[in-house]
Design a protein around this motif. Sequence first.
Motif, PDB file in Angstrom:
ATOM      1  N   SER A   7       0.810  -1.222   0.000  1.00 45.89           N
ATOM      2  CA  SER A   7       0.000   0.000   0.000  1.00 45.89           C
ATOM      3  C   SER A   7       0.848   1.278   0.000  1.00 45.89           C
ATOM      4  O   SER A   7       0.300   2.374  -0.013  1.00 45.89           O
ATOM      5  N   SER A   8       2.160   1.151  -0.017  1.00 41.64           N
ATOM      6  CA  SER A   8       3.043   2.314   0.055  1.00 41.64           C
ATOM      7  C   SER A   8       3.741   2.570  -1.283  1.00 41.64           C
ATOM      8  O   SER A   8       4.535   1.751  -1.741  1.00 41.64           O
ATOM      9  N   ARG A   9       3.468   3.704  -1.890  1.00 42.94           N
ATOM     10  CA  ARG A   9       4.161   4.062  -3.138  1.00 42.94           C
ATOM     11  C   ARG A   9       5.667   4.181  -2.905  1.00 42.94           C
ATOM     12  O   ARG A   9       6.463   3.792  -3.747  1.00 42.94           O
ATOM     13  N   ALA A  10       6.068   4.728  -1.761  1.00 46.77           N
ATOM     14  CA  ALA A  10       7.495   4.887  -1.458  1.00 46.77           C
ATOM     15  C   ALA A  10       8.185   3.528  -1.410  1.00 46.77           C
ATOM     16  O   ALA A  10       9.308   3.367  -1.928  1.00 46.77           O
ATOM     17  N   GLU A  11       7.545   2.537  -0.828  1.00 43.66           N
ATOM     18  CA  GLU A  11       8.129   1.194  -0.774  1.00 43.66           C
ATOM     19  C   GLU A  11       8.165   0.556  -2.162  1.00 43.66           C
ATOM     20  O   GLU A  11       9.121  -0.123  -2.518  1.00 43.66           O
ATOM     21  N   ALA A  12       7.131   0.775  -2.955  1.00 42.27           N
ATOM     22  CA  ALA A  12       7.118   0.243  -4.325  1.00 42.27           C
ATOM     23  C   ALA A  12       8.261   0.842  -5.133  1.00 42.27           C
ATOM     24  O   ALA A  12       8.965   0.129  -5.863  1.00 42.27           O
ATOM     25  N   VAL A  13       8.480   2.135  -4.999  1.00 41.76           N
ATOM     26  CA  VAL A  13       9.582   2.793  -5.709  1.00 41.76           C
ATOM     27  C   VAL A  13      10.922   2.209  -5.256  1.00 41.76           C
ATOM     28  O   VAL A  13      11.822   1.981  -6.062  1.00 41.76           O
ATOM     29  N   ARG A  14      11.044   1.938  -3.971  1.00 39.19           N
ATOM     30  CA  ARG A  14      12.290   1.382  -3.425  1.00 39.19           C
ATOM     31  C   ARG A  14      12.547  -0.044  -3.921  1.00 39.19           C
ATOM     32  O   ARG A  14      13.685  -0.418  -4.169  1.00 39.19           O
ATOM     33  N   LEU A  15      11.492  -0.836  -4.098  1.00 37.71           N
ATOM     34  CA  LEU A  15      11.659  -2.259  -4.403  1.00 37.71           C
ATOM     35  C   LEU A  15      11.520  -2.627  -5.880  1.00 37.71           C
ATOM     36  O   LEU A  15      11.949  -3.711  -6.276  1.00 37.71           O
ATOM     37  N   LEU A  16      10.923  -1.762  -6.696  1.00 39.79           N
ATOM     38  CA  LEU A  16      10.762  -2.087  -8.113  1.00 39.79           C
ATOM     39  C   LEU A  16      11.849  -1.406  -8.934  1.00 39.79           C
ATOM     40  O   LEU A  16      12.124  -0.223  -8.770  1.00 39.79           O
ATOM     41  N   ASP A  17      12.447  -2.173  -9.834  1.00 36.78           N
ATOM     42  CA  ASP A  17      13.462  -1.659 -10.744  1.00 36.78           C
ATOM     43  C   ASP A  17      12.816  -0.641 -11.681  1.00 36.78           C
ATOM     44  O   ASP A  17      11.667  -0.830 -12.096  1.00 36.78           O
ATOM     45  N   PRO A  18      13.506   0.439 -12.039  1.00 33.94           N
ATOM     46  CA  PRO A  18      12.927   1.408 -12.970  1.00 33.94           C
ATOM     47  C   PRO A  18      12.527   0.804 -14.324  1.00 33.94           C
ATOM     48  O   PRO A  18      11.678   1.359 -15.015  1.00 33.94           O
ATOM     49  N   HIS A  89      21.549  -3.504  -7.811  1.00 30.84           N
ATOM     50  CA  HIS A  89      22.149  -2.333  -8.451  1.00 30.84           C
ATOM     51  C   HIS A  89      23.454  -1.941  -7.776  1.00 30.84           C
ATOM     52  O   HIS A  89      24.510  -1.977  -8.381  1.00 30.84           O
ATOM     53  N   ASP A  90      23.384  -1.541  -6.543  1.00 26.81           N
ATOM     54  CA  ASP A  90      24.565  -1.130  -5.795  1.00 26.81           C
ATOM     55  C   ASP A  90      24.226  -1.199  -4.314  1.00 26.81           C
ATOM     56  O   ASP A  90      23.117  -1.567  -3.941  1.00 26.81           O
ATOM     57  N   GLU A  91      25.187  -0.845  -3.475  1.00 26.51           N
ATOM     58  CA  GLU A  91      24.968  -0.913  -2.027  1.00 26.51           C
ATOM     59  C   GLU A  91      23.833   0.006  -1.570  1.00 26.51           C
ATOM     60  O   GLU A  91      23.090  -0.330  -0.665  1.00 26.51           O
ATOM     61  N   ARG A  92      23.694   1.141  -2.205  1.00 26.17           N
ATOM     62  CA  ARG A  92      22.683   2.116  -1.786  1.00 26.17           C
ATOM     63  C   ARG A  92      21.272   1.645  -2.116  1.00 26.17           C
ATOM     64  O   ARG A  92      20.379   1.693  -1.281  1.00 26.17           O
TER      65      ARG A  92
END
Length: 106
Positions: A7-18, A89-92
Amino acid sequence: MDPAVRSSRAEAVRLLDPEFTEVGVSGRRYTYAEMIAELPGHPGGSADGPLHEPSGITGVLLAPGVVHLTYETVFDGRRARRSSLWRRHDERTGWRMYYHQATPLP
């Protein structure tokens, strides 16, 4: 699978590849932008509704930084076989889902 994440757009952005794409259990194809916009409203995003129940999760390292996960889910009495590719992707940014597909089971 966690409703708080779904339910969190911020979490989706964090977990889904562009470059994310998905073929859902309905057969519909989703792009990254569509999933970011629609995931909070998708079934399984509410703690008081039906939840995705995963089982049989296995992972295979396909190449450095690429993992293929397979598993099954039960959601509201319906079963599906699922497959996803995760890319590091990377450590970040860490691991992000690059591709997902769901196939309904009888």
